[in-house]
Design a protein around this motif. Structure first.
Motif, PDB file in Angstrom:
ATOM      1  N   THR A  24      10.049  15.199  -0.093  1.00 24.31           N
ATOM      2  CA  THR A  24       9.081  14.086  -0.091  1.00 24.31           C
ATOM      3  C   THR A  24       9.416  13.036  -1.150  1.00 24.31           C
ATOM      4  O   THR A  24       9.074  11.866  -0.994  1.00 24.31           O
ATOM      5  CB  THR A  24       7.625  14.573  -0.297  1.00 24.31           C
ATOM      6  OG1 THR A  24       7.519  15.224  -1.565  1.00 24.31           O
ATOM      7  CG2 THR A  24       7.194  15.503   0.812  1.00 24.31           C
ATOM      8  N   GLY A  25      10.110  13.455  -2.216  1.00 25.33           N
ATOM      9  CA  GLY A  25      10.538  12.483  -3.239  1.00 25.33           C
ATOM     10  C   GLY A  25      11.425  11.416  -2.599  1.00 25.33           C
ATOM     11  O   GLY A  25      11.355  10.236  -2.950  1.00 25.33           O
ATOM     12  N   TYR A  46       9.370   8.670  -1.140  1.00 24.37           N
ATOM     13  CA  TYR A  46       8.914   7.710  -2.155  1.00 24.37           C
ATOM     14  C   TYR A  46      10.063   6.801  -2.577  1.00 24.37           C
ATOM     15  O   TYR A  46       9.886   5.608  -2.830  1.00 24.37           O
ATOM     16  CB  TYR A  46       8.314   8.437  -3.368  1.00 24.37           C
ATOM     17  CG  TYR A  46       6.947   8.993  -3.047  1.00 24.37           C
ATOM     18  CD1 TYR A  46       5.822   8.168  -3.080  1.00 24.37           C
ATOM     19  CD2 TYR A  46       6.787  10.314  -2.644  1.00 24.37           C
ATOM     20  CE1 TYR A  46       4.573   8.654  -2.741  1.00 24.37           C
ATOM     21  CE2 TYR A  46       5.542  10.808  -2.306  1.00 24.37           C
ATOM     22  CZ  TYR A  46       4.443   9.975  -2.352  1.00 24.37           C
ATOM     23  OH  TYR A  46       3.209  10.446  -2.007  1.00 24.37           O
ATOM     24  N   ARG A  47      11.255   7.386  -2.648  1.00 25.37           N
ATOM     25  CA  ARG A  47      12.427   6.589  -3.010  1.00 25.37           C
ATOM     26  C   ARG A  47      12.743   5.572  -1.904  1.00 25.37           C
ATOM     27  O   ARG A  47      13.141   4.434  -2.182  1.00 25.37           O
ATOM     28  CB  ARG A  47      13.626   7.510  -3.268  1.00 25.37           C
ATOM     29  CG  ARG A  47      13.505   8.265  -4.581  1.00 25.37           C
ATOM     30  CD  ARG A  47      14.572   9.336  -4.735  1.00 25.37           C
ATOM     31  NE  ARG A  47      14.393  10.089  -5.957  1.00 25.37           N
ATOM     32  CZ  ARG A  47      15.010   9.832  -7.109  1.00 25.37           C
ATOM     33  NH1 ARG A  47      15.877   8.845  -7.178  1.00 25.37           N
ATOM     34  NH2 ARG A  47      14.766  10.565  -8.186  1.00 25.37           N
ATOM     35  N   ARG A  75      19.458   7.793  -4.663  1.00 27.73           N
ATOM     36  CA  ARG A  75      19.607   8.362  -6.007  1.00 27.73           C
ATOM     37  C   ARG A  75      19.896   7.311  -7.070  1.00 27.73           C
ATOM     38  O   ARG A  75      20.090   7.657  -8.235  1.00 27.73           O
ATOM     39  CB  ARG A  75      20.713   9.434  -6.048  1.00 27.73           C
ATOM     40  CG  ARG A  75      20.650  10.525  -5.018  1.00 27.73           C
ATOM     41  CD  ARG A  75      19.323  11.220  -4.848  1.00 27.73           C
ATOM     42  NE  ARG A  75      18.777  11.807  -6.042  1.00 27.73           N
ATOM     43  CZ  ARG A  75      17.575  12.405  -6.097  1.00 27.73           C
ATOM     44  NH1 ARG A  75      16.810  12.469  -5.013  1.00 27.73           N
ATOM     45  NH2 ARG A  75      17.126  12.915  -7.208  1.00 27.73           N
ATOM     46  N   SER A 122       9.101   6.233  -9.352  1.00 25.81           N
ATOM     47  CA  SER A 122       8.252   6.867 -10.352  1.00 25.81           C
ATOM     48  C   SER A 122       7.001   6.022 -10.627  1.00 25.81           C
ATOM     49  O   SER A 122       5.893   6.547 -10.755  1.00 25.81           O
ATOM     50  CB  SER A 122       9.067   7.080 -11.640  1.00 25.81           C
ATOM     51  OG  SER A 122       8.236   7.515 -12.673  1.00 25.81           O
ATOM     52  N   SER A 144       4.791   5.450  -7.051  1.00 25.20           N
ATOM     53  CA  SER A 144       4.148   6.631  -6.460  1.00 25.20           C
ATOM     54  C   SER A 144       2.767   6.896  -7.072  1.00 25.20           C
ATOM     55  O   SER A 144       2.017   7.718  -6.561  1.00 25.20           O
ATOM     56  CB  SER A 144       5.041   7.868  -6.593  1.00 25.20           C
ATOM     57  OG  SER A 144       5.317   8.118  -7.947  1.00 25.20           O
ATOM     58  N   ARG A 169       0.902   6.261  -1.591  1.00 33.16           N
ATOM     59  CA  ARG A 169       0.767   7.684  -1.227  1.00 33.16           C
ATOM     60  C   ARG A 169       0.198   7.829   0.189  1.00 33.16           C
ATOM     61  O   ARG A 169       0.621   8.676   0.957  1.00 33.16           O
ATOM     62  CB  ARG A 169      -0.118   8.423  -2.241  1.00 33.16           C
ATOM     63  CG  ARG A 169       0.349   8.280  -3.681  1.00 33.16           C
ATOM     64  CD  ARG A 169      -0.188   9.374  -4.566  1.00 33.16           C
ATOM     65  NE  ARG A 169       0.446  10.638  -4.268  1.00 33.16           N
ATOM     66  CZ  ARG A 169       1.645  11.001  -4.714  1.00 33.16           C
ATOM     67  NH1 ARG A 169       2.347  10.212  -5.491  1.00 33.16           N
ATOM     68  NH2 ARG A 169       2.154  12.167  -4.379  1.00 33.16           N
ATOM     69  N   GLY A 190       7.926  18.515  -3.671  1.00 28.55           N
ATOM     70  CA  GLY A 190       7.372  17.275  -4.211  1.00 28.55           C
ATOM     71  C   GLY A 190       6.585  17.539  -5.473  1.00 28.55           C
ATOM     72  O   GLY A 190       6.950  18.383  -6.295  1.00 28.55           O
ATOM     73  N   ARG A 191       5.485  16.794  -5.622  1.00 33.72           N
ATOM     74  CA  ARG A 191       4.643  16.943  -6.820  1.00 33.72           C
ATOM     75  C   ARG A 191       3.242  17.429  -6.456  1.00 33.72           C
ATOM     76  O   ARG A 191       2.542  18.016  -7.274  1.00 33.72           O
ATOM     77  CB  ARG A 191       4.500  15.596  -7.546  1.00 33.72           C
ATOM     78  CG  ARG A 191       5.798  14.941  -7.956  1.00 33.72           C
ATOM     79  CD  ARG A 191       6.485  15.732  -9.051  1.00 33.72           C
ATOM     80  NE  ARG A 191       7.608  15.001  -9.641  1.00 33.72           N
ATOM     81  CZ  ARG A 191       8.783  14.823  -9.065  1.00 33.72           C
ATOM     82  NH1 ARG A 191       9.014  15.333  -7.875  1.00 33.72           N
ATOM     83  NH2 ARG A 191       9.747  14.155  -9.679  1.00 33.72           N
ATOM     84  N   ASP A 192       2.814  17.102  -5.228  1.00 34.47           N
ATOM     85  CA  ASP A 192       1.418  17.333  -4.840  1.00 34.47           C
ATOM     86  C   ASP A 192       1.316  18.046  -3.500  1.00 34.47           C
ATOM     87  O   ASP A 192       0.339  17.886  -2.785  1.00 34.47           O
ATOM     88  CB  ASP A 192       0.697  15.976  -4.727  1.00 34.47           C
ATOM     89  CG  ASP A 192       1.313  15.106  -3.640  1.00 34.47           C
ATOM     90  OD1 ASP A 192       2.499  15.289  -3.316  1.00 34.47           O
ATOM     91  OD2 ASP A 192       0.598  14.253  -3.094  1.00 34.47           O
ATOM     92  N   ARG A 201      -1.125  10.618 -14.091  1.00 34.18           N
ATOM     93  CA  ARG A 201      -1.572   9.542 -13.187  1.00 34.18           C
ATOM     94  C   ARG A 201      -2.869   9.972 -12.483  1.00 34.18           C
ATOM     95  O   ARG A 201      -3.162  11.162 -12.349  1.00 34.18           O
ATOM     96  CB  ARG A 201      -0.475   9.217 -12.171  1.00 34.18           C
ATOM     97  CG  ARG A 201      -0.247  10.313 -11.178  1.00 34.18           C
ATOM     98  CD  ARG A 201       0.877   9.977 -10.225  1.00 34.18           C
ATOM     99  NE  ARG A 201       1.088  11.062  -9.309  1.00 34.18           N
ATOM    100  CZ  ARG A 201       2.229  11.323  -8.696  1.00 34.18           C
ATOM    101  NH1 ARG A 201       3.281  10.576  -8.935  1.00 34.18           N
ATOM    102  NH2 ARG A 201       2.320  12.321  -7.860  1.00 34.18           N
TER     103      ARG A 201
HETATM  104  O1   DC Z   1      11.567  14.262  -6.810  1.00 29.48           O
HETATM  105  P1   DC Z   1      12.057  12.857  -6.917  1.00 29.48           P
HETATM  106  O2   DC Z   1      12.587  12.509  -8.293  1.00 29.48           O
HETATM  107  O3   DC Z   1      13.050  12.491  -5.835  1.00 29.48           O
HETATM  108  O4   DC Z   1      10.768  11.934  -6.672  1.00 29.48           O
HETATM  109  C1   DC Z   1      10.823  10.534  -6.797  1.00 29.48           C
HETATM  110  C2   DC Z   1       9.492  10.042  -7.352  1.00 29.48           C
HETATM  111  O5   DC Z   1       8.458  10.227  -6.392  1.00 29.48           O
HETATM  112  C3   DC Z   1       9.049  10.760  -8.617  1.00 29.48           C
HETATM  113  O6   DC Z   1       8.881   9.826  -9.652  1.00 29.48           O
HETATM  114  C4   DC Z   1       7.725  11.406  -8.297  1.00 29.48           C
HETATM  115  C5   DC Z   1       7.333  10.845  -6.970  1.00 29.48           C
HETATM  116  N1   DC Z   1       6.827  11.863  -6.047  1.00 29.48           N
HETATM  117  C6   DC Z   1       5.472  11.998  -5.903  1.00 29.48           C
HETATM  118  O7   DC Z   1       4.716  11.287  -6.564  1.00 29.48           O
HETATM  119  N2   DC Z   1       4.952  12.890  -5.013  1.00 29.48           N
HETATM  120  C7   DC Z   1       5.763  13.668  -4.289  1.00 29.48           C
HETATM  121  N3   DC Z   1       5.234  14.534  -3.422  1.00 29.48           N
HETATM  122  C8   DC Z   1       7.168  13.568  -4.439  1.00 29.48           C
HETATM  123  C9   DC Z   1       7.676  12.649  -5.347  1.00 29.48           C
END
Ligand code: DC
Length: 219
Positions: free
Chosen positions: A33-34, A37-38, A89, A98, A101, A107, A127-129, A185
């Motif tokens: 999922t990152g 966002y990228r 990348r 960063s 997001s 989102r 991912g993060r969430d 955040r």
């Molecule tokens: O994992 P990554 O570095 O490729 O993610 C890129 C950015 O996206 C990172 O700053 C956090 C954000 N992100 C997010 O907020 N929620 C996710 N599920 C995945 C990534």
């Protein structure tokens, strides 16, 4: 509904390496999922928007479409139909991702796509969430982390191998700053879901981490 394995954790914890291997072993698809966002971040950069321009980013969401596909099992990201995987990348892209997001509109743009994929297929999604927000009912939730020192050392070695100049202290500072941004955040901050299994990979090999996750899946 497919079988869902959610892997969350801070930047540099090895989520994508591990998630890819778990997906391969189980014959599931891997969803990064990152990378989505990228992909959106590239759209904002293409429009000349700065990472601090929240209003500009919100507006730019209106004409961005992210889709994903697979080539030889590798996830590809398409931005308005164009394959942008090769740019994901880049440093400026990571930086924009960063910042952007943290914005609710950004989102929201990706949430349906992420849920739809997990509805149709067996997935390992990182991912993060994912465990806290995207797939709150995932079959298995992993919170994969490692110490700042370990993560900085891995990144440092990676860059050295590529022959790129790098400074360990700067890498460690960047990691701390990303952690701070991701965890503080307002929108979907990075945190371990209550029912997530904590894996600290600081002193583990890649195979040990993958074995651990597989054993959690069998519980
Ligand atoms: O994992 P990554 O570095 O490729 O993610 C890129 C950015 O996206 C990172 O700053 C956090 C954000 N992100 C997010 O907020 N929620 C996710 N599920 C995945 C990534």
């Amino acid at each position: 509904m497919g079988y869902q394995i959610a892997i969350d954790g801070p930047a540099g914890a090895g989520k994508s390496t591990i998630a890819k291997l778990v997906a391969k072993r189980k014959g599931f698809i891997y969803v990064d999922t990152g990378a989505m966002y990228r992909g959106l971040a590239i759209h904002f950069l293409n429009k000349g928007i700065s990472p601090e321009d929240t209003e500009g980013i919100k507006k730019a969401c209106e004409d961005a479409e992210i889709t994903i596909g697979y080539e030889d099992g590798q996830q590809q990201i398409y931005l308005n139909g164009e394959n942008v995987t090769g740019r994901l990348r880049e440093e400026t892209v990571g930086n924009m991702a960063s910042q952007s997001s943290g914005i609710a509109e950004v989102r929201k743009k990706l949430l349906d796509l992420q849920r739809e994929l997990a509805r149709k297929e067996n997935v390992v999604m990182d991912g993060r969430d994912i465990g806290t927000s995207v797939l709150p009912d995932a079959n298995v939730k992993i919170f994969l982390t490692a110490s700042v020192d370990t993560r900085a050392r891995r990144r440092y070695n990676e860059l050295l191998e590529k022959g790129e100049a790098c400074d360990y202290e700067k890498i460690a500072e960047d990691i701390k700053e990303r952690d701070r941004r991701d965890m503080t955040r307002e929108q979907s901050p990075l945190r371990q879901a209550e029912d997530a299994y904590l894996v600290d990979s600081s002193d583990m090999t890649i195979d040990e981490v993958v074995d651990k996750i597989e054993s959690v899946c069998q519980k």
